[in-house]
Design an enzyme around this catalytic site. Structure first.
Site, mmCIF file in Angstrom:
data_model
loop_
_atom_site.group_PDB
_atom_site.id
_atom_site.type_symbol
_atom_site.label_atom_id
_atom_site.label_comp_id
_atom_site.label_asym_id
_atom_site.label_seq_id
_atom_site.Cartn_x
_atom_site.Cartn_y
_atom_site.Cartn_z
ATOM 1 N N ARG A 74 0.838 -1.219 0.000
ATOM 2 C CA ARG A 74 0.000 0.000 0.000
ATOM 3 C C ARG A 74 0.867 1.262 0.000
ATOM 4 N NH1 ARG A 74 -4.252 -0.077 4.509
ATOM 5 N NH2 ARG A 74 -4.937 1.770 3.416
ATOM 6 N N VAL A 107 -5.089 7.698 5.259
ATOM 7 C CA VAL A 107 -3.764 7.588 5.874
ATOM 8 C C VAL A 107 -2.674 7.829 4.826
ATOM 9 C CG1 VAL A 107 -4.570 5.995 7.670
ATOM 10 C CG2 VAL A 107 -3.780 5.054 5.491
ATOM 11 N N ASP A 108 -3.090 8.390 3.661
ATOM 12 C CA ASP A 108 -2.219 8.345 2.487
ATOM 13 C C ASP A 108 -1.392 9.613 2.236
ATOM 14 O OD1 ASP A 108 -4.136 10.121 1.498
ATOM 15 O OD2 ASP A 108 -5.078 8.666 0.161
ATOM 16 N N HIS A 123 -7.266 8.494 11.406
ATOM 17 C CA HIS A 123 -6.888 7.080 11.423
ATOM 18 C C HIS A 123 -5.384 6.869 11.259
ATOM 19 C CE1 HIS A 123 -11.284 5.855 10.256
ATOM 20 N NE2 HIS A 123 -11.145 6.081 11.542
ATOM 21 N N CYS A 131 5.806 1.442 17.735
ATOM 22 C CA CYS A 131 6.107 0.256 18.528
ATOM 23 C C CYS A 131 4.795 -0.438 18.884
ATOM 24 C CB CYS A 131 6.856 0.691 19.791
ATOM 25 S SG CYS A 131 7.130 -0.676 20.934
ATOM 26 N N CYS A 152 12.886 -1.139 22.605
ATOM 27 C CA CYS A 152 12.515 -2.296 23.443
ATOM 28 C C CYS A 152 12.543 -3.635 22.697
ATOM 29 C CB CYS A 152 11.127 -2.077 24.055
ATOM 30 S SG CYS A 152 9.787 -2.221 22.857
ATOM 31 N N GLY A 189 -16.524 11.769 0.077
ATOM 32 C CA GLY A 189 -15.863 10.511 -0.298
ATOM 33 C C GLY A 189 -15.765 9.502 0.828
ATOM 34 N N SER A 191 -18.020 6.455 3.048
ATOM 35 C CA SER A 191 -19.252 5.664 3.121
ATOM 36 C C SER A 191 -19.988 5.949 4.434
ATOM 37 C CB SER A 191 -18.926 4.169 3.022
ATOM 38 O OG SER A 191 -18.015 3.811 4.037
ATOM 39 N N ASN A 215 -20.598 12.572 -2.840
ATOM 40 C CA ASN A 215 -20.328 11.144 -3.041
ATOM 41 C C ASN A 215 -21.121 10.697 -4.268
ATOM 42 O OD1 ASN A 215 -20.232 8.245 -2.762
ATOM 43 N ND2 ASN A 215 -19.805 8.533 -0.575
HETATM 44 N N1 APR Z 1 -15.473 10.904 -5.173
HETATM 45 C C1 APR Z 1 -16.126 10.880 -3.995
HETATM 46 N N2 APR Z 1 -16.486 9.742 -3.388
HETATM 47 C C2 APR Z 1 -16.172 8.583 -3.975
HETATM 48 C C3 APR Z 1 -15.477 8.522 -5.203
HETATM 49 C C4 APR Z 1 -15.119 9.758 -5.809
HETATM 50 N N3 APR Z 1 -14.458 9.813 -6.965
HETATM 51 N N4 APR Z 1 -15.299 7.229 -5.539
HETATM 52 C C5 APR Z 1 -15.862 6.491 -4.564
HETATM 53 N N5 APR Z 1 -16.410 7.317 -3.626
HETATM 54 C C6 APR Z 1 -17.098 6.960 -2.388
HETATM 55 C C7 APR Z 1 -17.772 5.619 -2.399
HETATM 56 O O1 APR Z 1 -19.075 5.726 -2.978
HETATM 57 C C8 APR Z 1 -17.832 5.278 -0.913
HETATM 58 O O2 APR Z 1 -19.021 5.759 -0.322
HETATM 59 O O3 APR Z 1 -16.126 6.869 -1.364
HETATM 60 C C9 APR Z 1 -16.641 6.046 -0.335
HETATM 61 C C10 APR Z 1 -15.504 5.183 0.158
HETATM 62 O O4 APR Z 1 -15.960 4.409 1.220
HETATM 63 P P1 APR Z 1 -15.008 3.434 2.055
HETATM 64 O O5 APR Z 1 -14.211 2.580 1.121
HETATM 65 O O6 APR Z 1 -15.875 2.778 3.066
HETATM 66 O O7 APR Z 1 -13.966 4.410 2.740
HETATM 67 P P2 APR Z 1 -14.099 5.289 4.043
HETATM 68 O O8 APR Z 1 -15.470 5.826 4.216
HETATM 69 O O9 APR Z 1 -12.976 6.263 3.992
HETATM 70 O O10 APR Z 1 -13.817 4.227 5.163
HETATM 71 C C11 APR Z 1 -13.705 4.690 6.480
HETATM 72 O O11 APR Z 1 -13.051 2.640 7.356
HETATM 73 O O12 APR Z 1 -12.025 0.734 7.057
HETATM 74 C C12 APR Z 1 -11.925 1.909 7.687
HETATM 75 O O13 APR Z 1 -9.990 2.996 8.442
HETATM 76 C C13 APR Z 1 -10.705 2.690 7.266
HETATM 77 O O14 APR Z 1 -10.531 5.063 7.028
HETATM 78 C C14 APR Z 1 -11.274 3.926 6.643
HETATM 79 C C15 APR Z 1 -12.673 3.966 7.237
#
Ligand code: APR
Length: 246
Positions: A74, A107-108, A123, A131, A152, A189, A191, A215
């Site tokens: 990643r 986290v990117d 996150h 550690c 450690c 962006g 979920s 979204n």
């Molecule tokens: N622009 C905006 N939103 C987008 C796009 C885009 N181009 N492409 C996809 N999406 C939306 C998707 O429809 C989805 O609702 O981004 C969302 C990504 O959802 P997840 O993959 O669930 O990511 P996230 O909400 O950041 O997850 C939250 O969950 O697993 C943990 O720690 C992890 O930080 C992460 C957290």
């Protein structure tokens, strides 16, 4: 509120009047940079695993070599990707409003690479090593399968928050304070399935902020937002910022 991809004039007016704008971003903001979102099926070597099964302390205790291979993969993927217009628009927005707080679940490092400052990393950060025993920040030897703590001797782990772990206290406090104080809250962006991040929009709403979701796939929270923009963040955010800058 029904989802629409246009930027409503009333939203621009709310941003013009805002004293404090708070933005929460999730994996979708980096999707247009080619970084797969968290709940997308993984590709290639990692297709047989679900991210939710790898991002846990138990998975690390069971097989730290596997987890480090995944995180190094990643790290490489993110290093080769570049910020997209959505990241840059957020950085630009900070110069157009009196105060902006950016909270990211990502986290990117993409927001920082696009020029955002003082990013609250809810996150953690993919590029940090910590550690496993006491959580202290360390610099690991990248040539070993599982780097060790120079203080450690415990295994080092990636500096991200895994499922079942607490959000860093300072990040949580600052994010809650910003959500409660802001006049406009943008949820972009994400979920909005993972708490406590998903609760920040409620906190903002309860304290009188206008809440906006961006979204392409409106979430189950879309109906309780003041505006739900069914659009990619790399398109909607630059449009919004250009309208505001006029
Ligand atoms: N622009 C905006 N939103 C987008 C796009 C885009 N181009 N492409 C996809 N999406 C939306 C998707 O429809 C989805 O609702 O981004 C969302 C990504 O959802 P997840 O993959 O669930 O990511 P996230 O909400 O950041 O997850 C939250 O969950 O697993 C943990 O720690 C992890 O930080 C992460 C957290």
């Amino acid at each position: 509120m029904t989802a629409n991809s246009d930027i409503p004039q009333a939203l621009i007016a709310a941003l013009r009047d805002a004293r404090h704008v708070c933005i929460l971003t999730g994996a979708g903001v980096s999707a247009e940079s080619g970084v797969p979102t968290f709940r997308d099926a993984q590709e290639g070597l990692w297709a047989q695993y679900r991210a939710e099964d790898l991002a846990t302390p138990d998975a690390f205790l069971t097989d730290p070599v596997l987890i480090w291979r995944w995180y190094r993969w990643r790290r490489d993927l993110v290093t080769e990707a570049a910020p997209n217009p959505g990241h840059y628009a957020i950085a630009q927005l900070a110069d157009l409003v009196p105060r902006l707080t950016l909270v990211t679940q990502n986290v990117d490092n993409m927001h920082q690479r696009a020029g955002s400052r003082d990013v609250i990393e809810f996150h953690g950060n993919l590029f940090e090593d910590r550690c496993f025993a006491d959580g202290s920040l360390q610099v690991g030897d990248d040539t070993t399968a599982v780097p060790l703590c120079s203080d450690c001797g415990s295994n080092l782990r990636p500096g991200v928050v895994w499922f079942g772990e607490a959000i860093p206290e300072q990040a949580l406090n600052e994010s809650c304070a910003a959500a409660a104080d802001c006049d406009v809250f943008l949820s972009v962006g994400t979920s909005s399935l993972v708490y406590p991040a998903a609760g920040l929009a409620d906190l903002a709403r309860e304290n009188g902020a206008k809440v906006v979701e961006i979204n392409p796939n409106p979430t189950m929270h879309a109906n309780s937002c003041d505006y739900s923009l069914a659009a990619n963040s790399g398109v909607a955010l630059p449009k919004m910022v250009n309208l505001l800058a006029r």
